[in-house]
Design a protein around this motif. Structure first.
Motif, PDB file in Angstrom:
ATOM      1  N   TYR A 748       0.509  -1.249  -0.060  1.00 37.01           N
ATOM      2  CA  TYR A 748       0.041  -0.173   0.194  1.00 37.01           C
ATOM      3  C   TYR A 748       0.898   1.240  -0.013  1.00 37.01           C
ATOM      4  O   TYR A 748       1.779   1.118   0.818  1.00 37.01           O
ATOM      5  CB  TYR A 748      -0.759  -0.117   1.210  1.00 37.01           C
ATOM      6  CG  TYR A 748      -2.063   1.161   1.431  1.00 37.01           C
ATOM      7  CD1 TYR A 748      -3.287   1.402   0.745  1.00 37.01           C
ATOM      8  CD2 TYR A 748      -1.453   1.603   2.444  1.00 37.01           C
ATOM      9  CE1 TYR A 748      -3.537   2.878   0.403  1.00 37.01           C
ATOM     10  CE2 TYR A 748      -2.259   2.685   2.695  1.00 37.01           C
ATOM     11  CZ  TYR A 748      -3.820   3.353   1.945  1.00 37.01           C
ATOM     12  OH  TYR A 748      -4.698   4.856   1.546  1.00 37.01           O
ATOM     13  N   SER A 749       0.560   1.964  -0.877  1.00 42.35           N
ATOM     14  CA  SER A 749       1.519   3.584  -0.325  1.00 42.35           C
ATOM     15  C   SER A 749       0.430   4.534  -0.685  1.00 42.35           C
ATOM     16  O   SER A 749      -0.990   4.379  -1.468  1.00 42.35           O
ATOM     17  CB  SER A 749       1.494   3.465  -2.893  1.00 42.35           C
ATOM     18  OG  SER A 749       2.478   5.147  -2.637  1.00 42.35           O
ATOM     19  N   PRO A 752       2.205   9.052  -1.543  1.00 39.10           N
ATOM     20  CA  PRO A 752       2.801   9.813  -2.707  1.00 39.10           C
ATOM     21  C   PRO A 752       4.195  10.715  -3.271  1.00 39.10           C
ATOM     22  O   PRO A 752       3.928  11.887  -2.737  1.00 39.10           O
ATOM     23  CB  PRO A 752       1.284  10.071  -4.099  1.00 39.10           C
ATOM     24  CG  PRO A 752       0.376  10.593  -2.928  1.00 39.10           C
ATOM     25  CD  PRO A 752       0.905  10.323  -1.819  1.00 39.10           C
ATOM     26  N   ASN A 779       3.439  -5.338  -8.031  1.00 42.86           N
ATOM     27  CA  ASN A 779       2.202  -4.254  -8.196  1.00 42.86           C
ATOM     28  C   ASN A 779       2.176  -3.815  -7.745  1.00 42.86           C
ATOM     29  O   ASN A 779       1.758  -2.413  -8.285  1.00 42.86           O
ATOM     30  CB  ASN A 779       1.147  -5.427  -7.036  1.00 42.86           C
ATOM     31  CG  ASN A 779       0.993  -7.268  -7.891  1.00 42.86           C
ATOM     32  OD1 ASN A 779       0.277  -6.649  -9.368  1.00 42.86           O
ATOM     33  ND2 ASN A 779      -0.005  -7.719  -6.574  1.00 42.86           N
ATOM     34  N   ILE A 780       2.789  -3.056  -6.055  1.00 39.71           N
ATOM     35  CA  ILE A 780       3.065  -1.747  -6.121  1.00 39.71           C
ATOM     36  C   ILE A 780       4.081  -0.747  -6.242  1.00 39.71           C
ATOM     37  O   ILE A 780       3.616   0.118  -7.116  1.00 39.71           O
ATOM     38  CB  ILE A 780       3.848  -2.240  -5.023  1.00 39.71           C
ATOM     39  CG1 ILE A 780       3.279  -0.392  -3.992  1.00 39.71           C
ATOM     40  CG2 ILE A 780       5.122  -2.451  -3.230  1.00 39.71           C
ATOM     41  CD1 ILE A 780       1.120  -0.257  -3.469  1.00 39.71           C
ATOM     42  N   ASP A 783       2.152   0.906  -9.781  1.00 40.63           N
ATOM     43  CA  ASP A 783       1.700   2.235 -10.134  1.00 40.63           C
ATOM     44  C   ASP A 783       2.847   2.961  -9.436  1.00 40.63           C
ATOM     45  O   ASP A 783       1.902   4.178  -9.758  1.00 40.63           O
ATOM     46  CB  ASP A 783       0.449   1.877  -8.624  1.00 40.63           C
ATOM     47  CG  ASP A 783      -0.539   0.829  -8.882  1.00 40.63           C
ATOM     48  OD1 ASP A 783      -0.692   0.950  -9.892  1.00 40.63           O
ATOM     49  OD2 ASP A 783      -0.899   0.155  -8.380  1.00 40.63           O
ATOM     50  N   TRP A 786       4.031   4.489 -12.748  1.00 38.21           N
ATOM     51  CA  TRP A 786       3.338   5.241 -13.429  1.00 38.21           C
ATOM     52  C   TRP A 786       3.320   6.476 -12.970  1.00 38.21           C
ATOM     53  O   TRP A 786       2.699   7.034 -13.984  1.00 38.21           O
ATOM     54  CB  TRP A 786       1.525   4.172 -13.321  1.00 38.21           C
ATOM     55  CG  TRP A 786       0.649   5.170 -14.332  1.00 38.21           C
ATOM     56  CD1 TRP A 786      -0.607   5.310 -13.009  1.00 38.21           C
ATOM     57  CD2 TRP A 786       0.228   5.825 -15.073  1.00 38.21           C
ATOM     58  NE1 TRP A 786      -1.425   6.574 -14.230  1.00 38.21           N
ATOM     59  CE2 TRP A 786      -0.249   6.321 -15.667  1.00 38.21           C
ATOM     60  CE3 TRP A 786       1.414   4.908 -16.761  1.00 38.21           C
ATOM     61  CZ2 TRP A 786      -1.126   7.033 -16.240  1.00 38.21           C
ATOM     62  CZ3 TRP A 786       0.819   5.765 -17.686  1.00 38.21           C
ATOM     63  CH2 TRP A 786      -0.004   6.833 -18.022  1.00 38.21           C
ATOM     64  N   ASP A 787       3.063   6.521 -11.368  1.00 33.05           N
ATOM     65  CA  ASP A 787       2.980   7.649 -11.103  1.00 33.05           C
ATOM     66  C   ASP A 787       4.488   8.607 -10.814  1.00 33.05           C
ATOM     67  O   ASP A 787       4.363   9.731 -11.138  1.00 33.05           O
ATOM     68  CB  ASP A 787       2.700   7.771  -8.951  1.00 33.05           C
ATOM     69  CG  ASP A 787       1.626   7.314  -8.673  1.00 33.05           C
ATOM     70  OD1 ASP A 787       0.231   7.006  -9.943  1.00 33.05           O
ATOM     71  OD2 ASP A 787       0.821   6.612  -7.639  1.00 33.05           O
TER      72      ASP A 787
END
Length: 791
Positions: A748-749, A752, A779-780, A783, A786-787
């Protein structure tokens, strides 16, 4: 005492100076006696072994087994190995005498036991585990000092409680601390019953009385539920009454607290009183006018069925209130066991009230122990049930008249089975009922312990205990809490912690929960974003102070990174200048008439030009850092400090830590897929040392290095973006990785990487299944990548 469903239970009488001091039942489960705190009964003395002897009775046959190979006597005759026990026999061990009786010949008082003890000429003194005062202690090896940072010292660090436990024993002579004793090799008696092989907690009479009282509440609730179901079968019952009865059934699922139950009772009483008043007015009007007088009523008149249904509701709420009123008795009864844990005494000295936390944990352990016993009885009853059914279906059963003895016994077995099943159901409901307040007590203590850690300088052993609690949720170290090898592994891991902070851009920060909280309090990293402030309290002084504080810390981190880049660039400029001077010197020494003169001249010229261009590019970057980036960072810090003063909202390490603990609780719940079990029991059941399911710091750092090898730009932020990739200047910001104190299978992030934040990612410190970490990180960081690319 008598026969129970075909099984017998013997009785043991303990005497001292001709007076009965205790009475115990003896069954098929072996009862171990010795000087070890792990035994069922602790007896102390110079000649008594840690595990001295075993008593048991099965199918009406009792016996004693001598584990000490000597110093055990049966009616004054030495017991070499094992011997049968007849009713009235006395077993002597040092100064102790234990008199055995079968259930059908039990004298019912201590006089017979006292007389037999006097005949044997022995003085009895037996101390139960809960009241013992011995020199028992936890021993996990010697203590070694750990020097250096977390990545530099790989020595094995073990934990020793000896000094701490002895000090606490002196403070409370009625408490023993237990002892980790490995089972003797080749011993055929299993002392490791219970969840995940943990030693089953022996429940004393005081705690048993509390449990009987609490489980009795469920018996009453079941009777009310049965009565409701019977009423609901009546088709003529008004729909409003049916709706009320169904509401009461649903209410059983969430068990309202005493405050809500009391308020509900008061509302019902007011409703009934209003109904009675309206009914009385209606009857008076009917007498005076000869009419029904409905228009004169003050309120609605309750139907008899509804009044009866509300009576059931009141009875149910009264049971809820009675259940909650027993909580103080739980604490009083369970602390006898809880006080054997070293962490309990550490928290007592820290003035942290964790009595309810420890009491709830011991209470649930006791419930699990009773449920295990009940399940064993159910297995035996099911077997007996099957045998009796086969017997009743035999060839000659058709010629019998009336009920046979086997039919009567079968009915007794069936009733006993149903009672055991009901008890197990009540225990399950009670454990589910106390889990929520138990979890709340855990996190309340967790917050206080975290503040205590960051505000005080602790002794090494106390700090290891506290860090193990914060890092993993380790509450108890005794075998009924957790297996010995797990406790040892957790304490050894907690003996290593982060002592200094690496500010270099190339550093990757993987922090356990205790280290993360200390890093926040030391201002090594920015505090996480407070969702409550961001969503509900924007612009007030507290919100502005929080943003200013994060910017102050971020500017320090960014300034350090910029100065590191500047130093690197300065070094490269000096290297390039030295290389250019060397090439110019070698170029001047070339001989014009040589064959390779032109080729060498061209080569040296190109290298000199390359050094000149590269040095100029780096000098421009240094100039931009000095004139633009560093002044901007310093200005941001200065303005943030001014805003912090203007807000007048102080930000203390304690307030930061308390806020972070609340956030950590949410993050831990998210990584566990929105589940929030009791952390110490999750640790007991799911943590597997030295397995692929444990996400240690070392494993996490390896995984991060592999991720960065596969995607070199994942943690990189361009400082001076240009088209040519080889000419770009970049800053590396690796997000802070928090190993949450619990089990889970999600990453979990929650912060950001943007603005004044370098990124924050949570990963569970251990998983329910092995080899889950790689998938979690893929998985983490997909994301995260991408950010980053969007930014």
């Amino acid at each position: 005492m008598g026969t129970f469903c075909g099984a017998t239970m013997g009785i043991i009488i303990l005497t001292r100076d001709g007076e009965k001091i205790n009475q115990l039942t003896l069954g098929a489960r072996p009862m171990v006696l010795g000087s070890s705190g792990e035994c069922d009964l602790v007896i102390d003395g110079g000649d008594i072994s840690p595990r001295h002897l075993v008593l048991a009775e099965r199918d009406g046959i009792a016996g004693v087994k001598n584990l000490a190979k000597g110093s055990t006597f049966l009616n004054n005759s030495p017991v070499e190995d094992s011997a049968h026990l007849a009713s009235g026999d006395c077993v002597s061990v040092g100064p102790y005498v234990i008199c055995y009786y079968s259930s059908d010949s039990f004298p019912g008082s201590g006089e017979e036991g006292a007389r037999l003890a006097a005949q044997n000429g022995k003085d009895v003194s037996l101390t139960a585990v809960a009241d013992a005062d011995t020199d028992s202690h936890i021993s996990l090896g010697g203590t070694e000092e750990l020097e250096g940072d977390y990545g530099e010292d790989e020595e094995k660090v073990e934990y020793d409680f000896d000094a701490e436990v002895k000090r606490h024993e002196a403070a409370d002579s009625g408490i023993i601390s237990g002892e980790f004793i490995e089972p003797d090799a080749g011993e055929d008696i299993d002392l490791s019953a219970g969840r995940e092989g943990c030693k089953k907690l022996e429940v004393d009479e005081g705690l048993m009385n509390v449990i009987r009282s609490r489980l009795g509440i469920y018996r009453g609730l079941d009777k009310l539920e049965e009565e409701r179901n019977q009423r609901l079968k009546n088709d003529s019952l008004p729909e409003s009454v049916k709706s009320e009865l169904r509401r009461q059934s649903r209410e059983l699922g969430f068990m309202p607290n005493a405050e809500k139950a009391t308020a509900s009772i008061e509302k019902v009483r007011q409703k009934v009183a209003a109904s009675e008043e309206a009914q009385a007015k209606g009857q008076a009007a009917e007498k005076s006018t000869g009419e029904d007088g409905e228009e004169e009523q003050a309120g609605p008149v309750l139907e008899p069925e509804m009044r009866s249904a509300l009576g059931l509701a009141v009875n149910q709420w009264e049971l809820f209130i009675e259940r909650e009123s027993a909580e103080d008795r739980i604490v009083e009864a369970a602390l006898t066991v809880a006080k054997k844990e070293p962490l309990y005494w550490v928290l007592q000295e820290a003035k942290i009230d964790a009595n309810k936390l420890f009491a709830y944990a011991v209470y649930v352990l006791a419930l699990e122990s009773i449920a295990e016993d009940k399940n064993e009885i159910r297995k035996a009853l099911r077997k007996k049930h099957s045998e009796l059914e086969d017997k009743s279906k035999g060839m000659f059963s058709m010629f019998r008249r009336g009920k046979s003895s086997s039919d009567t016994e079968l009915e007794q077995v069936i009733r006993a089975e149903e009672e055991c099943a009901a008890t197990c159901s009540w225990i399950s409901r009670e454990i589910n009922g106390v889990e929520k307040p138990m979890v709340a007590e855990f996190w309340s203590a967790y917050e206080d312990v975290a503040v205590y850690l960051v505000k005080n300088r602790l002794g090494r052993q106390e700090e290891i205990q506290i860090r193990a609690f914060l890092r993993y949720g380790l509450l108890g170290c005794h075998p009924w809490f957790i297996l010995t090898d797990k406790a040892r592994s957790l304490l050894e891991s907690s003996a290593k912690w982060l002592k200094t902070w690496d500010d270099r851009m190339g550093a990757s920060h993987v922090l356990y929960a205790d280290e993360y909280l200390c890093a926040i309090s030391h201002r090594w990293v920015t505090p996480s974003i407070d969702e409550d402030l961001e969503l509900n309290m924007r612009n007030p002084p507290g919100w502005r102070a929080d943003k200013a504080w994060r910017k102050i810390i971020f500017t320090r981190i960014r300034e350090g990174a910029l100065r590191e880049i500047r130093a690197t660039l300065d070094s490269r400029v000096n290297t390039l200048k030295a290389e250019r001077e060397q090439k110019e010197f070698e170029k001047d020494k070339l001989i014009r008439g040589a064959k390779d003169y032109k080729e060498k001249f061209r080569e040296y010229s190109q290298k000199i030009q390359h050094c000149r261009v590269e040095a100029a590019r780096f000098e421009r970057a240094i100039e931009r850092i000095d004139e633009v980036y560093l002044p901007a960072v310093l200005d941001m810090r200065a303005s943030s400090k001014e805003k912090l003063v203007e807000c007048g909202a102080g930000i203390s390490p304690e307030s930061l830590v308390r806020r972070e603990v609340k956030g950590m609780r949410k993050v831990t719940r998210l990584t566990a897929n929105l589940k929030e079990p009791f952390m110490p029991f999750t640790l007991r059941d799911s943590f597997k040392p030295e397995s692929d399911s444990v996400n240690s710091r070392e494993i996490m750092l390896e995984q991060l290095a592999e991720l960065e090898r596969r995607d070199p730009g994942i943690f990189v932020e361009p400082l001076m973006p240009v088209k040519k990739k080889s000419h770009r200047l970049e800053m590396r910001y690796c997000p802070v990785i928090l190993l949450t104190p619990g089990c889970g299978f999600l990453g979990y992030s929650w912060n950001p990487r943007s603005g004044s934040e370098i990124g924050r990612i949570a990963v569970p410190s251990y998983c329910p299944r092995p080899r889950m970490l790689e998938k979690i990180l893929d998985n983490i960081f997909a994301d995260f990548r991408w950010d980053t690319s969007k930014a």
